[in-house]
Design an enzyme around this catalytic site. Structure first.
Site, PDB file in Angstrom:
ATOM      1  N   TYR A 113      29.854  89.896  82.455  1.00 51.71           N
ATOM      2  CA  TYR A 113      29.412  89.757  81.062  1.00 51.71           C
ATOM      3  C   TYR A 113      28.935  88.334  80.737  1.00 51.71           C
ATOM      4  CZ  TYR A 113      31.915  94.202  80.422  1.00 51.71           C
ATOM      5  OH  TYR A 113      32.352  95.508  80.512  1.00 51.71           O
ATOM      6  N   HIS A 149      37.383  80.633  81.684  1.00 53.62           N
ATOM      7  CA  HIS A 149      38.729  81.183  81.702  1.00 53.62           C
ATOM      8  C   HIS A 149      39.354  81.085  83.084  1.00 53.62           C
ATOM      9  CE1 HIS A 149      35.711  84.058  82.782  1.00 53.62           C
ATOM     10  NE2 HIS A 149      36.574  84.998  83.131  1.00 53.62           N
ATOM     11  N   ASP A 172      42.971  88.976  87.519  1.00 45.61           N
ATOM     12  CA  ASP A 172      42.551  90.075  86.665  1.00 45.61           C
ATOM     13  C   ASP A 172      41.971  89.445  85.411  1.00 45.61           C
ATOM     14  OD1 ASP A 172      42.482  93.043  86.536  1.00 45.61           O
ATOM     15  OD2 ASP A 172      43.396  92.664  84.599  1.00 45.61           O
ATOM     16  N   ASN A 191      35.351  91.793  95.039  1.00 49.87           N
ATOM     17  CA  ASN A 191      34.241  91.322  94.216  1.00 49.87           C
ATOM     18  C   ASN A 191      33.634  90.062  94.836  1.00 49.87           C
ATOM     19  OD1 ASN A 191      32.910  89.706  92.104  1.00 49.87           O
ATOM     20  ND2 ASN A 191      33.564  91.341  90.718  1.00 49.87           N
TER      21      ASN A 191
END
Length: 213
Positions: A164, A197, A76, A17
């Site tokens: 998102y 996060h 993850d 990614n």
């Protein structure tokens, strides 16, 4: 618990990614590591068969460490809508399909919320979760978890970030992650806690494995 210090040098980011690679290079820049991605090394992506963020992070980190012979860091992470029982959660990337169409994934989240009649603010709570797994070629592993809570907004706002980000407004802020610069989103330093996060998980990882006593 005694943590193993990560020595300076090459570190594999077990991800294909580009957005994650960019963020981790920014986060690790002060420490002098040469961060290379699994994609740049042409390492295959292991099938994510775990049922938790921890299990999937471990699968990716261990596979990259074994294939490269280098310490490997895997992330993850996922977007969790409370009204949907935590979905999409560990399946956040799958909701975007093989084309990684996160505009479609965000629409899917919103459509499911609308089907439930989740229109009030207290029905539109969400969170981002990130778990880091650092794996060495000898099999040693360490885990670090970060979470941030906020509101799910519609329509999405902002074109920064990825995934998102445009539909998530963290608590205490009036902008979405998609409207924040990388520095604002990370919000992390030696003296302030992380905002995202991933930054919060990284702060725990940094304290345990990067910073000498």
């Amino acid at each position: 618990m005694t943590h193993r210090m990560l020595q300076p040098g090459r570190l594999v980011l077990a991800s294909h990614n580009a957005g994650k690679l960019r963020e981790f290079r920014e986060l690790l820049a002060p420490y002098g590591y040469e961060v290379i991605s699994a994609g740049e090394l042409d390492l295959p992506e292991p099938e994510e068969t775990g049922t938790t963020f921890e299990a999937n992070a471990e699968l990716k980190a261990v596979a990259a460490a074994a294939a490269s012979g280098l310490p490997s860091l895997a992330d993850d992470s996922g977007f969790c809508a409370a009204a949907l029982g935590g979905a999409p959660g560990i399946y956040s990337a799958r909701w975007a399909g093989p084309e990684k169409d996160f505009a479609m994934a965000m629409r899917n989240v919103e459509e499911k919320l609308q089907q439930l009649g989740a229109t009030a603010l207290d029905q539109r709570r969400g969170s981002f979760v990130a778990v880091l797994c650092l794996a060495w070629p000898d099999g040693h592993k360490e885990f670090f978890r970060g979470e941030v809570e906020g509101q799910i907004v519609w329509p999405p706002r902002g074109e920064k970030g990825f995934g998102y980000d445009p539909m998530f407004q963290p608590d205490g802020h009036d902008r979405t992650f998609g409207e924040m610069t990388s520095d604002e989103k990370h919000g992390w330093s030696h003296s302030t806690p992380g905002l995202s996060h991933r930054a919060r998980a990284f702060a725990a990882f940094s304290k345990a494995c990067l910073e000498q006593e």
